[in-house]
Design a protein around this motif. Structure first.
Motif, PDB file in Angstrom:
ATOM      1  N   GLN A 130      45.158  40.164  25.286  1.00  0.00           N
ATOM      2  CA  GLN A 130      44.816  41.066  26.375  1.00  0.00           C
ATOM      3  C   GLN A 130      44.326  40.369  27.635  1.00  0.00           C
ATOM      4  O   GLN A 130      44.288  40.971  28.691  1.00  0.00           O
ATOM      5  CB  GLN A 130      43.747  42.056  25.904  1.00  0.00           C
ATOM      6  CG  GLN A 130      43.697  43.283  26.781  1.00  0.00           C
ATOM      7  CD  GLN A 130      42.956  44.410  26.121  1.00  0.00           C
ATOM      8  OE1 GLN A 130      42.405  44.268  25.042  1.00  0.00           O
ATOM      9  NE2 GLN A 130      42.925  45.541  26.781  1.00  0.00           N
ATOM     10  N   LEU A 131      43.939  39.087  27.501  1.00  0.00           N
ATOM     11  CA  LEU A 131      43.379  38.386  28.651  1.00  0.00           C
ATOM     12  C   LEU A 131      44.147  37.106  28.879  1.00  0.00           C
ATOM     13  O   LEU A 131      44.487  36.407  27.933  1.00  0.00           O
ATOM     14  CB  LEU A 131      41.899  38.070  28.370  1.00  0.00           C
ATOM     15  CG  LEU A 131      41.103  37.392  29.476  1.00  0.00           C
ATOM     16  CD1 LEU A 131      40.856  38.341  30.613  1.00  0.00           C
ATOM     17  CD2 LEU A 131      39.771  36.905  28.910  1.00  0.00           C
ATOM     18  N   GLY A 171      36.793  40.723  33.951  1.00  0.00           N
ATOM     19  CA  GLY A 171      37.895  40.951  33.016  1.00  0.00           C
ATOM     20  C   GLY A 171      37.491  40.979  31.545  1.00  0.00           C
ATOM     21  O   GLY A 171      37.684  41.974  30.843  1.00  0.00           O
ATOM     22  N   THR A 174      35.099  43.830  30.549  1.00  0.00           N
ATOM     23  CA  THR A 174      35.736  45.143  30.470  1.00  0.00           C
ATOM     24  C   THR A 174      36.447  45.301  29.136  1.00  0.00           C
ATOM     25  O   THR A 174      36.358  46.333  28.468  1.00  0.00           O
ATOM     26  CB  THR A 174      36.782  45.305  31.598  1.00  0.00           C
ATOM     27  OG1 THR A 174      36.286  44.734  32.796  1.00  0.00           O
ATOM     28  CG2 THR A 174      37.145  46.746  31.808  1.00  0.00           C
ATOM     29  N   LYS A 197      48.068  43.466  29.570  1.00  0.00           N
ATOM     30  CA  LYS A 197      47.376  42.187  29.761  1.00  0.00           C
ATOM     31  C   LYS A 197      46.651  42.191  31.111  1.00  0.00           C
ATOM     32  O   LYS A 197      47.176  42.665  32.118  1.00  0.00           O
ATOM     33  CB  LYS A 197      48.387  41.046  29.734  1.00  0.00           C
ATOM     34  CG  LYS A 197      47.755  39.750  29.330  1.00  0.00           C
ATOM     35  CD  LYS A 197      48.737  38.844  28.653  1.00  0.00           C
ATOM     36  CE  LYS A 197      47.971  37.647  28.091  1.00  0.00           C
ATOM     37  NZ  LYS A 197      48.814  36.617  27.639  1.00  0.00           N
ATOM     38  N   LEU A 198      45.446  41.647  31.097  1.00  0.00           N
ATOM     39  CA  LEU A 198      44.632  41.578  32.301  1.00  0.00           C
ATOM     40  C   LEU A 198      44.377  40.127  32.671  1.00  0.00           C
ATOM     41  O   LEU A 198      44.342  39.258  31.807  1.00  0.00           O
ATOM     42  CB  LEU A 198      43.281  42.273  32.069  1.00  0.00           C
ATOM     43  CG  LEU A 198      43.315  43.714  31.608  1.00  0.00           C
ATOM     44  CD1 LEU A 198      41.905  44.182  31.293  1.00  0.00           C
ATOM     45  CD2 LEU A 198      43.911  44.599  32.698  1.00  0.00           C
ATOM     46  N   ASP A 199      44.148  39.889  33.971  1.00  0.00           N
ATOM     47  CA  ASP A 199      43.715  38.555  34.356  1.00  0.00           C
ATOM     48  C   ASP A 199      42.183  38.540  34.342  1.00  0.00           C
ATOM     49  O   ASP A 199      41.553  39.537  34.009  1.00  0.00           O
ATOM     50  CB  ASP A 199      44.288  38.139  35.703  1.00  0.00           C
ATOM     51  CG  ASP A 199      43.766  38.994  36.835  1.00  0.00           C
ATOM     52  OD1 ASP A 199      44.287  38.857  37.957  1.00  0.00           O
ATOM     53  OD2 ASP A 199      42.853  39.811  36.617  1.00  0.00           O
ATOM     54  N   GLY A 202      40.161  41.411  35.707  1.00  0.00           N
ATOM     55  CA  GLY A 202      40.351  42.757  35.212  1.00  0.00           C
ATOM     56  C   GLY A 202      41.540  43.468  35.820  1.00  0.00           C
ATOM     57  O   GLY A 202      41.769  44.639  35.561  1.00  0.00           O
ATOM     58  N   ARG A 203      42.309  42.769  36.654  1.00  0.00           N
ATOM     59  CA  ARG A 203      43.500  43.406  37.234  1.00  0.00           C
ATOM     60  C   ARG A 203      44.703  43.095  36.350  1.00  0.00           C
ATOM     61  O   ARG A 203      44.675  42.139  35.590  1.00  0.00           O
ATOM     62  CB  ARG A 203      43.721  42.887  38.655  1.00  0.00           C
ATOM     63  CG  ARG A 203      42.745  43.470  39.659  1.00  0.00           C
ATOM     64  CD  ARG A 203      43.164  43.059  41.060  1.00  0.00           C
ATOM     65  NE  ARG A 203      42.870  41.662  41.295  1.00  0.00           N
ATOM     66  CZ  ARG A 203      41.754  41.220  41.886  1.00  0.00           C
ATOM     67  NH1 ARG A 203      40.840  42.086  42.298  1.00  0.00           N
ATOM     68  NH2 ARG A 203      41.557  39.936  42.069  1.00  0.00           N
ATOM     69  N   PRO A 204      45.790  43.912  36.453  1.00  0.00           N
ATOM     70  CA  PRO A 204      46.956  43.636  35.607  1.00  0.00           C
ATOM     71  C   PRO A 204      47.465  42.212  35.808  1.00  0.00           C
ATOM     72  O   PRO A 204      47.580  41.729  36.913  1.00  0.00           O
ATOM     73  CB  PRO A 204      47.996  44.653  36.098  1.00  0.00           C
ATOM     74  CG  PRO A 204      47.193  45.760  36.658  1.00  0.00           C
ATOM     75  CD  PRO A 204      45.950  45.157  37.212  1.00  0.00           C
ATOM     76  N   SER A 205      47.789  41.569  34.693  1.00  0.00           N
ATOM     77  CA  SER A 205      48.150  40.162  34.744  1.00  0.00           C
ATOM     78  C   SER A 205      49.510  39.951  35.401  1.00  0.00           C
ATOM     79  O   SER A 205      50.373  40.815  35.353  1.00  0.00           O
ATOM     80  CB  SER A 205      48.168  39.622  33.314  1.00  0.00           C
ATOM     81  OG  SER A 205      48.885  38.444  33.247  1.00  0.00           O
TER      82      SER A 205
END
Lengths: 434, 351
Positions: A130-131, A171, A174, A197-199, A202-205
């Motif tokens: 997820q990260l 990120g 959260t 997936k997030l960067d 916390g924004r979309p990767s």
């Protein structure tokens, strides 16, 4: 006088006996009615008894595994099991900026404990799903938590942000806050093609992951193409076999069944020999002069559909054949005698009666095609792989059972939804036949 | 009376059988070694497995794999480890080591003092042979033969289908080399997002012509059957195909990517001591040099280089004539970034 009394007594006894007999008969009749109903139920239960092994088998090998797969698809325990106190401490955080320093101390402590329990690797993998670079992050932190027991909150915060600046961004916090429950729809959302997936902020990767919607679409299109092909070729074939009287029908049936008796792998490998660049097909084509250069057949979509068509043809033809054999030939003769031409007679009289067989054969082929794995893997190119290839990949190579289960769940549910109207059509036909 | 005699005899034979049964396990220790199959494993069997068996009386059973780390992960996670020694490439070994799947044998004095070449001893792995990823091609397919591995990206001079390994390892490095990055800068470039994107963009230019292989024996098979005209392959397999199957394939050595075959010992195996003995056996100079007789891979022990047959030297990755523009695989880089790049590569291939 006594004779009359005796006679009257006898008559009274006889009447009483007759009344009693009548009463008994009524009871018997009523009892019969009740007993008959019970007997029917017992009869029905007894006649269903031979199906009991099948029910046990189905529940062990179909229902239970499906329940297990669905449970795995919604299980998401790693964060809940390893970081419960961090999750609890984060509930008061509103999601902006970074959490208060106490959270860092709790987190570091729990990472240390996870390291001792040897569950850090699973947590790292889950974070990595997820990260961005989540696995590296957790692995690095585990290494530090092992050697340093941070005591106060500020020291913990400095220690963590020294390991990686990602800890100073929202990120990871959260993600931890949102996944405190052992169950979640994370894997289902990922399988359905939603960006998960997030960067570190916390924004979309920016990383492009697997495009599962494309794979599902590709699977459905290939299955539809193969089903259509088998229906178009199989219907006339089944018609000829069903209506032939000599040895032609038998021979054709044998030809259809013969590949059935060889292993699936052998059939697919023999197609490789036929379709390869210096193989049989190219040899024939260049020999008769149809092409000057060998054509690329292997590792293409064409090869996949062609081989799947050959494998699925018996599955389509046999149910159609069963239904067609039960259509009385007199119907068509009657239609012809009433003045219909051969084509009109066929389409108005024969075809509607054959529709349940067509639906059965087509449905069987479509559902089997959805799950095809071996054939596209051997004769298809890298962009022809169907969804089962990815389910196998996540099960065996990436060991991501949550995602594999989610993909399987969506496939089973989708296939069920597609199959339902056809199944109703077929069962209506079989109940009408009774 | 007869029954009593029979009973007595039966008792005696039962006792005898029990004694035999009790004694049997003590006779032969067993070691399970896993390698990559094909010509490599056959050569290792002749030199390492049979040699170790003869010397110590251990029974060596074999298995093969293609680098699926998840299988090893599943074994270690479930506590049921059946593999004792595994042949891994440096990047898989680094990744597995970081994840705690392997015994940390890099600190063992026996291995530290064995005189291994640079890079052959890492935290969890001991190098046993050196191999190179090169470009193999059909000799009669092109008027001018390809001279370098990066020629695989040249579709104008060398049209037709080409084969790559279905893995980002070596593939991304070759893409960057073809895009003009110097060998010394490759891994620095790959550490950045732009570098990775650049490699994938370069690969996109030939994606339609690529056939992907997964097992080491496939490239020579694809070349022989005419399915592809050039293939990225491991040099030993191609040399073996030329020698044993008359494949007549050419090899372009320039810009080769050099790697090690390394022995690792999974955590939780029951024969860890015996496994370490096996690894020590394979890095004895005379044994290490022996492998080059059976497959075109070089030794990892300094002292062994002098023992290799002079005639074989030219076909080894370490020969000076083959080392122009060579790149050594960086196991550490792949260990740290392997998972993410593997996922990105797999999704790129599937689209």
């Amino acid at each position: 006088m006594s004779e009359i009394v005796a006679g009257k007594r006898q008559m009274r006894m006889k009447t009483a006996q007759a009344d009693k007999a009548a009463l008994d008969r009524g009871t018997v009749v009523r009892g019969c009615a009740v007993g008959a109903a019970r007997g029917e139920r017992m009869q029905a239960m007894r006649s269903a008894l031979p199906a009991l092994p099948l029910l046990v088998f189905l529940s062990c090998f179909l229902v239970l595994p499906l329940i297990f797969i669905f449970h795995t698809a919604i299980s998401d325990r790693e964060i809940a099991d390893n970081l419960p106190e961090t999750v609890a401490a984060l509930q008061d955080w509103n999601g902006d900026g970074t959490p208060p320093p106490e959270v860092y101390a709790i987190f570091l402590g729990e990472i240390g404990k996870a390291n001792e329990r040897a569950t850090l690797r699973q947590l790292g993998r889950r974070m990595g799903y997820q990260l961005d670079r989540g696995m590296n992050l957790i692995q690095k932190t585990g290494g530090v938590a092992r050697s340093r027991a941070a005591t106060d909150a500020a020291a913990a915060r400095t220690a963590l942000t020294d390991i990686d600046p990602a800890y100073a961004a929202p990120g990871i916090w959260t993600i931890v806050k949102q996944h405190g429950s052992p169950y979640s729809t994370f894997y289902l959302g990922w399988a359905a093609g939603f960006q998960t997936k997030l960067d570190k902020d916390g924004r979309p990767s920016m990383e492009t992951g697997y495009d599962f919607r494309l794979f599902y679409l590709r699977t459905i299109l290939i299955s539809l193409a193969v089903t259509a092909l088998t229906l178009v070729v199989g219907y006339p074939l089944a018609y000829v076999i069903a209506t032939s009287r000599g040895w032609v029908g038998g021979l054709m049936l044998f030809c259809i069944l013969l590949p059935f008796w060889t292993s699936l792998l052998v059939r697919t490998m023999s197609w490789i020999v036929v379709l390869q660049t210096n193989g049989v097909l190219n040899g024939v084509l260049t020999g008769i002069g149809a092409v000057t250069e060998p054509v690329t057949w292997l590792y293409t979509r064409t090869a996949t559909i062609l081989v799947m068509f050959q494998i699925q043809l018996p599955f389509t033809v046999l149910p159609m054949l069963g239904v067609m054999r039960a259509i009385p030939p007199s119907h068509v003769r009657a239609a012809r005698s009433l003045g219909a031409g051969p084509i009109r007679a066929h389409f108005n009289v024969y075809f509607p009666q054959a529709v349940p067989g067509i639906a059965a054969g087509g449905l069987l082929t479509f559902v089997l095609c959805l799950g095809f794995y071996l054939t596209p893997a051997l004769v298809g190119g890298a962009s022809d792989q169907m969804i089962s290839y990815f389910i196998a990949r996540f099960t065996n190579e990436e060991l991501n059972w949550g995602l594999a289960s989610a993909l399987s769940t969506l496939l089973v549910v989708g296939a069920g939804v597609c199959a339902l109207p056809f199944a109703r059509l077929i069962s209506r036909h079989s109940s009408e036949r009774k | 009376m007869m029954t009593m005699r029979y009973r007595g005899r039966a008792c005696l034979s039962l006792m005898f059988a029990m004694m035999l049964g009790a004694g049997a396990p003590a006779l032969a220790a067993e070691l399970k070694v896993v390698s990559w199959g094909g010509a490599l494993q056959e050569a290792q069997a002749k030199v390492f497995f049979d040699g170790f068996s003869k010397e110590t009386g251990t029974k060596v059973t074999q298995d093969s794999w293609s680098g699926e780390l998840a299988k090893l992960r599943a074994m270690v996670d479930s506590g049921n480890v059946v593999w004792d020694v595994v042949d891994m490439d440096p990047q898989t070994a680094a990744a597995a080591c970081e994840q705690g799947l392997l015994e940390r044998i890099g600190d063992d004095a026996a291995f530290k003092n064995a005189g291994l070449v640079d890079g052959a001893l890492t935290d969890c792995a001991v190098g046993t042979s050196t191999y190179a990823t090169i470009l193999a091609f059909q000799k009669d397919a092109f008027p001018t033969a390809p001279a370098s591995v990066v020629d695989i990206f040249d579709t104008k001079a060398f049209p037709g289908k080409r084969a790559f390994r279905k893995s980002p390892v070596d593939t991304l490095e070759i893409a960057l080399l073809a895009d003009g990055v110097a060998p010394g800068e490759i891994y620095k470039t790959l550490e950045t997002q732009e570098g990775i994107d650049r490699a994938f963009k370069k690969l996109d230019t030939i994606k339609a012509d690529i056939v992907w292989w997964e097992a080491g024996a496939q490239p020579s098979q694809l070349l022989k059957s005419g399915e592809v005209k050039m293939a990225v392959a491991w040099n030993g397999r191609i040399a073996d195909a030329n020698a044993k199957e008359n494949a007549d394939l050419g090899i372009a050595w320039k810009n080769q990517i050099r790697g090690f075959d390394m022995w690792v010992i999974p955590v939780g195996t029951k024969n860890a001591a015996l496994a370490k003995d096996f690894v020590s056996y394979t890095i004895k100079p005379e044994v290490n040099a022996e492998l080059s007789k059976f497959i075109a891979y070089g030794p990892t022990v300094e002292a062994a280089s002098a023992l290799v047959d002079k005639a074989l030297l030219d076909s080894l990755p370490s020969a000076p004539s083959n080392s122009d523009g060579a790149l050594a695989q960086d196991g550490g880089f792949w260990g740290a970034n392997g998972d993410a790049l593997n996922a990105r590569f797999a999704s790129w291939v599937a689209q």
